[in-house]
Scaffold this motif. Structure first.
Motif, PDB file in Angstrom:
ATOM      1  N   LEU A 547       0.756  -1.265  -0.051  1.00  0.00           N
ATOM      2  CA  LEU A 547      -0.011   0.056  -0.116  1.00  0.00           C
ATOM      3  C   LEU A 547       0.866   1.077  -0.024  1.00  0.00           C
ATOM      4  N   GLN A 548       2.083   1.305   0.892  1.00  0.00           N
ATOM      5  CA  GLN A 548       2.953   2.235   0.857  1.00  0.00           C
ATOM      6  C   GLN A 548       3.541   2.747  -0.423  1.00  0.00           C
ATOM      7  N   SER A 549       4.046   1.169  -0.934  1.00  0.00           N
ATOM      8  CA  SER A 549       4.862   1.460  -2.237  1.00  0.00           C
ATOM      9  C   SER A 549       3.913   2.054  -3.539  1.00  0.00           C
ATOM     10  N   LEU A 550       2.706   1.915  -3.579  1.00  0.00           N
ATOM     11  CA  LEU A 550       1.727   2.441  -4.376  1.00  0.00           C
ATOM     12  C   LEU A 550       1.378   3.826  -4.358  1.00  0.00           C
ATOM     13  N   SER A 551       1.565   4.238  -3.192  1.00  0.00           N
ATOM     14  CA  SER A 551       0.984   5.679  -2.827  1.00  0.00           C
ATOM     15  C   SER A 551       2.028   6.808  -3.127  1.00  0.00           C
ATOM     16  N   TYR A 552       2.521   6.611  -4.511  1.00  0.00           N
ATOM     17  CA  TYR A 552       3.399   7.579  -4.803  1.00  0.00           C
ATOM     18  C   TYR A 552       3.059   8.199  -6.338  1.00  0.00           C
ATOM     19  N   PHE A 553       2.878   9.399  -6.585  1.00  0.00           N
ATOM     20  CA  PHE A 553       2.325   9.694  -7.645  1.00  0.00           C
ATOM     21  C   PHE A 553       3.006  10.753  -8.357  1.00  0.00           C
ATOM     22  N   GLU A 554       4.297  10.605  -8.171  1.00  0.00           N
ATOM     23  CA  GLU A 554       5.324  11.897  -8.871  1.00  0.00           C
ATOM     24  C   GLU A 554       6.291  10.936  -9.622  1.00  0.00           C
ATOM     25  N   ASN A 555       7.054  11.438 -10.766  1.00  0.00           N
ATOM     26  CA  ASN A 555       7.941  11.026 -11.340  1.00  0.00           C
ATOM     27  C   ASN A 555       9.330  10.615 -10.802  1.00  0.00           C
ATOM     28  N   ASN A 556       9.997   9.564 -11.284  1.00  0.00           N
ATOM     29  CA  ASN A 556      11.252   9.366 -10.943  1.00  0.00           C
ATOM     30  C   ASN A 556      11.367   8.838  -9.356  1.00  0.00           C
ATOM     31  N   PRO A 557      10.103   7.967  -8.864  1.00  0.00           N
ATOM     32  CA  PRO A 557      10.467   7.416  -7.661  1.00  0.00           C
ATOM     33  C   PRO A 557      11.406   6.403  -7.090  1.00  0.00           C
ATOM     34  N   SER A 558      12.094   6.271  -6.159  1.00  0.00           N
ATOM     35  CA  SER A 558      12.896   5.396  -5.832  1.00  0.00           C
ATOM     36  C   SER A 558      12.524   3.861  -5.808  1.00  0.00           C
ATOM     37  N   ASN A 559      13.512   3.169  -5.840  1.00  0.00           N
ATOM     38  CA  ASN A 559      13.087   1.768  -5.913  1.00  0.00           C
ATOM     39  C   ASN A 559      12.112   1.119  -5.005  1.00  0.00           C
ATOM     40  N   ASP A 560      11.715   1.910  -3.728  1.00  0.00           N
ATOM     41  CA  ASP A 560      10.828   1.734  -2.744  1.00  0.00           C
ATOM     42  C   ASP A 560       9.356   1.765  -3.225  1.00  0.00           C
ATOM     43  N   TYR A 561       9.316   2.465  -4.369  1.00  0.00           N
ATOM     44  CA  TYR A 561       7.988   2.722  -4.690  1.00  0.00           C
ATOM     45  C   TYR A 561       7.894   2.095  -6.316  1.00  0.00           C
ATOM     46  N   TRP A 562       8.733   1.194  -6.777  1.00  0.00           N
ATOM     47  CA  TRP A 562       8.382   0.571  -8.014  1.00  0.00           C
ATOM     48  C   TRP A 562       7.459  -0.605  -7.930  1.00  0.00           C
ATOM     49  N   MET A 563       6.859  -0.905  -8.889  1.00  0.00           N
ATOM     50  CA  MET A 563       6.152  -2.179  -8.936  1.00  0.00           C
ATOM     51  C   MET A 563       6.516  -3.517  -8.465  1.00  0.00           C
ATOM     52  N   THR A 564       5.929  -4.432  -7.590  1.00  0.00           N
ATOM     53  CA  THR A 564       6.733  -5.568  -7.215  1.00  0.00           C
ATOM     54  C   THR A 564       5.947  -6.779  -7.443  1.00  0.00           C
ATOM     55  N   PHE A 565       6.430  -7.801  -7.610  1.00  0.00           N
ATOM     56  CA  PHE A 565       5.866  -8.948  -8.090  1.00  0.00           C
ATOM     57  C   PHE A 565       6.562 -10.069  -7.126  1.00  0.00           C
ATOM     58  N   PRO A 566       5.676 -11.023  -6.463  1.00  0.00           N
ATOM     59  CA  PRO A 566       4.241 -11.476  -7.150  1.00  0.00           C
ATOM     60  C   PRO A 566       2.898 -10.603  -6.815  1.00  0.00           C
ATOM     61  N   GLU A 567       3.120  -9.729  -5.872  1.00  0.00           N
ATOM     62  CA  GLU A 567       1.988  -9.050  -5.219  1.00  0.00           C
ATOM     63  C   GLU A 567       1.207  -8.336  -6.174  1.00  0.00           C
ATOM     64  N   ALA A 568       2.035  -7.539  -7.075  1.00  0.00           N
ATOM     65  CA  ALA A 568       1.267  -6.644  -7.888  1.00  0.00           C
ATOM     66  C   ALA A 568       0.382  -7.510  -9.158  1.00  0.00           C
ATOM     67  N   GLY A 569       0.921  -8.808  -9.252  1.00  0.00           N
ATOM     68  CA  GLY A 569       0.138  -9.741  -9.921  1.00  0.00           C
ATOM     69  C   GLY A 569      -1.171 -10.012  -9.719  1.00  0.00           C
ATOM     70  N   TYR A 570      -1.485 -10.335  -8.357  1.00  0.00           N
ATOM     71  CA  TYR A 570      -2.847 -10.645  -7.977  1.00  0.00           C
ATOM     72  C   TYR A 570      -3.547  -9.405  -7.919  1.00  0.00           C
ATOM     73  N   LEU A 571      -3.130  -8.212  -7.756  1.00  0.00           N
ATOM     74  CA  LEU A 571      -3.836  -7.010  -7.774  1.00  0.00           C
ATOM     75  C   LEU A 571      -4.507  -6.673  -9.236  1.00  0.00           C
ATOM     76  N   ILE A 572      -3.352  -6.639 -10.061  1.00  0.00           N
ATOM     77  CA  ILE A 572      -3.726  -6.434 -11.622  1.00  0.00           C
ATOM     78  C   ILE A 572      -4.727  -7.158 -11.957  1.00  0.00           C
ATOM     79  N   ALA A 573      -4.758  -8.692 -12.079  1.00  0.00           N
ATOM     80  CA  ALA A 573      -5.501  -9.477 -12.451  1.00  0.00           C
ATOM     81  C   ALA A 573      -6.837  -9.381 -12.064  1.00  0.00           C
ATOM     82  N   SER A 574      -7.022  -9.138 -10.443  1.00  0.00           N
ATOM     83  CA  SER A 574      -8.288  -9.038 -10.095  1.00  0.00           C
ATOM     84  C   SER A 574      -8.946  -7.884 -10.524  1.00  0.00           C
ATOM     85  N   LYS A 575      -8.148  -6.612 -10.092  1.00  0.00           N
ATOM     86  CA  LYS A 575      -8.848  -5.392 -10.391  1.00  0.00           C
ATOM     87  C   LYS A 575      -9.225  -5.353 -12.027  1.00  0.00           C
ATOM     88  N   TYR A 576      -8.661  -5.708 -12.932  1.00  0.00           N
ATOM     89  CA  TYR A 576      -9.046  -5.653 -14.116  1.00  0.00           C
ATOM     90  C   TYR A 576      -9.615  -6.709 -15.239  1.00  0.00           C
TER      91      TYR A 576
END
Length: 634
Positions: A547-576
């Motif tokens: 939740l913290q890593s997703l809550s960043y809305f500016e350009n050039n975030p540090s790697n703490d805010y990159w998309m991470t797998f496998p967690e993002a995979g579950y979210l993307i498949a279910s959301k869309y």
């Protein structure tokens, strides 16, 4: 100071100051760019404010206020250097801000951290505004004060997970249920329970718990991330903490001018460009009259409407209350009736594609004749000394460059052994929670920090640079050799740290530039099914990290805010509601939607995303009938 005043006048800035009556030393200094005032009058709804430090040789805190445009861009409203963080200093700065706002165009929502003096000033100067507290700062305060009370990291992460569930409670009844559960599960940690209740919940729950804030039109702003990001950009530009007011203004002016150019371009794009997704008749009344960012949110709601139907209980209506756009159930009704979404259903904020004031101010001829007569009368009635003071002030008003103001004294370190190397860094000192993490990580074999928390010492963060990546022809070589024959082609996106979200945005039809909407969608998915994902993810507290890593809305975030797998995979498949194929050299997985009924094979949408060189995401287009990687377990 004379040079500064001359530059402020040359560029038509609004400026105010307070000075010491005896020495003429500046005590407080306020300035605002004229275009920023136009932006504020056009977009007055939400203000976010916070102080930053180590920006000037006088050791004055810098109070910055930012707003948000209809295209979701952050703009700096004004800057105030204040001598001390006291209520009267804050009140003075906010009163100057209020002075160029019409009474019918005052902010509706103000977001800050828990700076009590600032909170009191806001209540006095903007009593009609709803004040929200930054959730991120609250989490860090709890960490700083409570983590040391837990024996193991697992128990601490279990507690913080329960705390986040409490904060995200959808209703007041849910809030009470989650609070009772928190108290019963952690009855052994009464000191922690007392702290969160006495310090935060009893006094301020209405300012940050979703059960209350979800009824407020905050347009998605529940943290002070925007102003923190603005601070960061400013400090990168300053490079030294020993600047004067004049050198600081020069750097700030350049940043603000660039900001304004980008905002004008974003408004122009929303007025003139219509994306393919918005051509269906349901968007007929909105095209060209609503920002593309708002249209993207509405488009995502319309996607939800395709499979939830007309059941209002199947999908919440929070987005109408917090963002002022129609929610999925309403859009489903318009689609069924063959009607377009009415423009009147969209909040005024999203319909502002120009810089005209939100409401028309009264236009009257202004004159200073009465005031000049009063000044003349006062001048004639004064003695010689009094007349000199009035002439001094009039001269400065007529020619700001002739000011008698004197810079504050530069603050030097007076305690401890002098350093052999001057500390000119603008980097902030570690916060209390960072000191806590550092101490715990150094001395306890049982407690270790989660990646959600910033490490002390503020290590240099890695960024993704597009120039470091090879050309497309070698991208395919980054995947397992057995899969390469089944890859038709790949498509690259901008390598700015948001590349994973850019890929998803393009794959689902939003366009790469709408990566912010994907972040918002995944946050919504995670919050809506927080308990489910807590069970799926690999350890307690992982949901909070994501939740913290997703809550960043500016350009050039540090790697703490990159998309991470496998967690993002579950979210993307279910959301869309898609089948997501994830490919990398180390692991390949297939993610299925967790809740929806399986679609017939011809109707299934399969998308693929690749992770290469351990730093970059790209789109991958597979050949028909390609083999599928193993299903990710849930």
């Amino acid at each position: 100071m004379q040079l500064l005043m001359s530059k402020l006048t040359e560029h038509n800035y609004i400026e105010w100051y307070q000075s010491d009556a005896d020495t003429d030393n500046v005590k407080d200094l306020f300035w605002a760019h004229p275009f920023a005032i136009d932006l504020l009058r056009a977009f007055p709804h939400v203000l976010i404010m916070d102080c930053t430090y180590k920006t000037n040789m006088y050791a004055f805190p810098l109070l910055e206020l930012v707003g948000v445009t209809s295209t979701e861009m952050t703009f700096s409203v004004c800057f105030a250097y204040i001598e001390r963080e006291r209520e009267d200093n804050y009140s003075w700065a906010l009163d100057k801000l209020k002075g160029f706002m019409d009474n019918n165009m005052l902010p509706s929502v103000i977001v800050t951290d828990r700076e009590v003096a600032l909170m009191n000033a806001i209540q006095n100067i903007f009593p009609t505004a709803t004040h929200l507290l930054c959730r991120w700062h609250i989490s860090k305060n709890i960490l700083a004060n409570c983590k040391k009370l837990f024996e193991t990291n697992e128990v601490w992460e279990s507690f913080i997970t329960s705390w986040n569930i409490l904060v995200l409670s959808a209703t007041k009844d849910h809030y009470m249920q989650h609070l009772r559960l928190l108290e019963s599960e952690f009855v052994r940690y009464q000191e922690t329970i007392d702290y969160v209740k006495n310090t935060w919940l009893d006094k301020y729950k209405e300012k940050f718990v979703a059960a209350w804030t979800d009824s407020i039109m905050h347009l998605g702003n529940t943290t002070s991330n925007r102003v923190e990001t603005s601070h960061s950009a400013l400090k990168r530009q300053l490079q030294s903490s020993r600047g004067t007011f004049e050198t600081l203004w020069t750097k700030i002016h350049a940043l603000v001018e660039l900001q304004h150019t980008e905002i004008k371009a974003s408004l122009e794009r929303s007025s003139t460009t219509v994306q393919h997704d918005f051509k269906p008749s349901v968007f007929k009344e909105l095209r060209g009259f609503v920002s593309r960012n708002a249209l993207n949110m509405i488009f995502c709601e319309s996607k939800q409407a395709d499979y939830i139907g007309l059941d209002p209980l199947a999908y919440g209506c929070v987005v109408r209350r917090t963002h002022g756009i129609p929610y999925a159930h309403e859009i489903a009704r318009y689609k069924r009736e063959g009607r377009p979404i009415p423009l009147s259903f969209i909040h005024l904020h999203w319909k502002k594609l120009n810089l005209l004031p939100t409401t028309k101010a009264e236009t009257t001829d202004l004159s200073c004749s009465t005031e000049m007569e009063m000044i003349l009368k006062r001048f004639n009635n004064n003695d010689y000394t009094g007349k000199l003071q009035i002439l001094k002030k009039l001269k400065e008003l007529a020619n700001p460059a002739s000011t008698y103001l004197i810079e504050p004294e530069a603050k030097a370190r007076t305690r401890g052994r002098p350093s052999s190397k001057a500390d000119n860094s603008t980097r902030r000192d570690p916060s209390k929670f960072e000191h806590v993490l550092s101490a715990l990580n150094s001395h306890s074999p049982h407690l270790s920090s989660s990646k959600i928390f910033v490490q002390s010492k503020l290590r240099q963060r890695k960024k993704v640079h597009q120039s470091q990546l090879p050309k497309h022809s070698s991208f395919i070589d980054s995947f397992p050799q057995g899969l390469r024959p089944y890859i038709h082609h790949v498509k690259d996106v901008a390598a700015d740290g948001n590349c994973g979200f850019r890929v998803v945005a393009d794959l689902i039809g939003l366009g790469e530039d709408n990566w912010i909407q994907v972040r918002r969608d995944l946050i919504d998915e995670l919050k809506s099914h927080f308990d489910d994902y807590t069970q799926i993810f690999k350890y307690a507290g992982r949901s909070d990290e994501i939740l913290q890593s997703l809550s960043y809305f500016e350009n050039n975030p540090s790697n703490d805010y990159w998309m991470t797998f496998p967690e993002a995979g579950y979210l993307i498949a279910s959301k869309y509601n898609v089948v997501l194929v994830f490919l990398s050299q180390l692991q390949c997985l297939t993610f299925l939607p967790l809740r929806s009924t399986p679609l017939p094979r011809p109707s299934q949408k399969i998308i693929a995303i690749g992770f290469i060189h351990n730093c970059h995401f790209i789109q991958v287009v597979m050949n028909p009938d390609s083999p599928m990687p193993p299903i990710a377990s849930s």
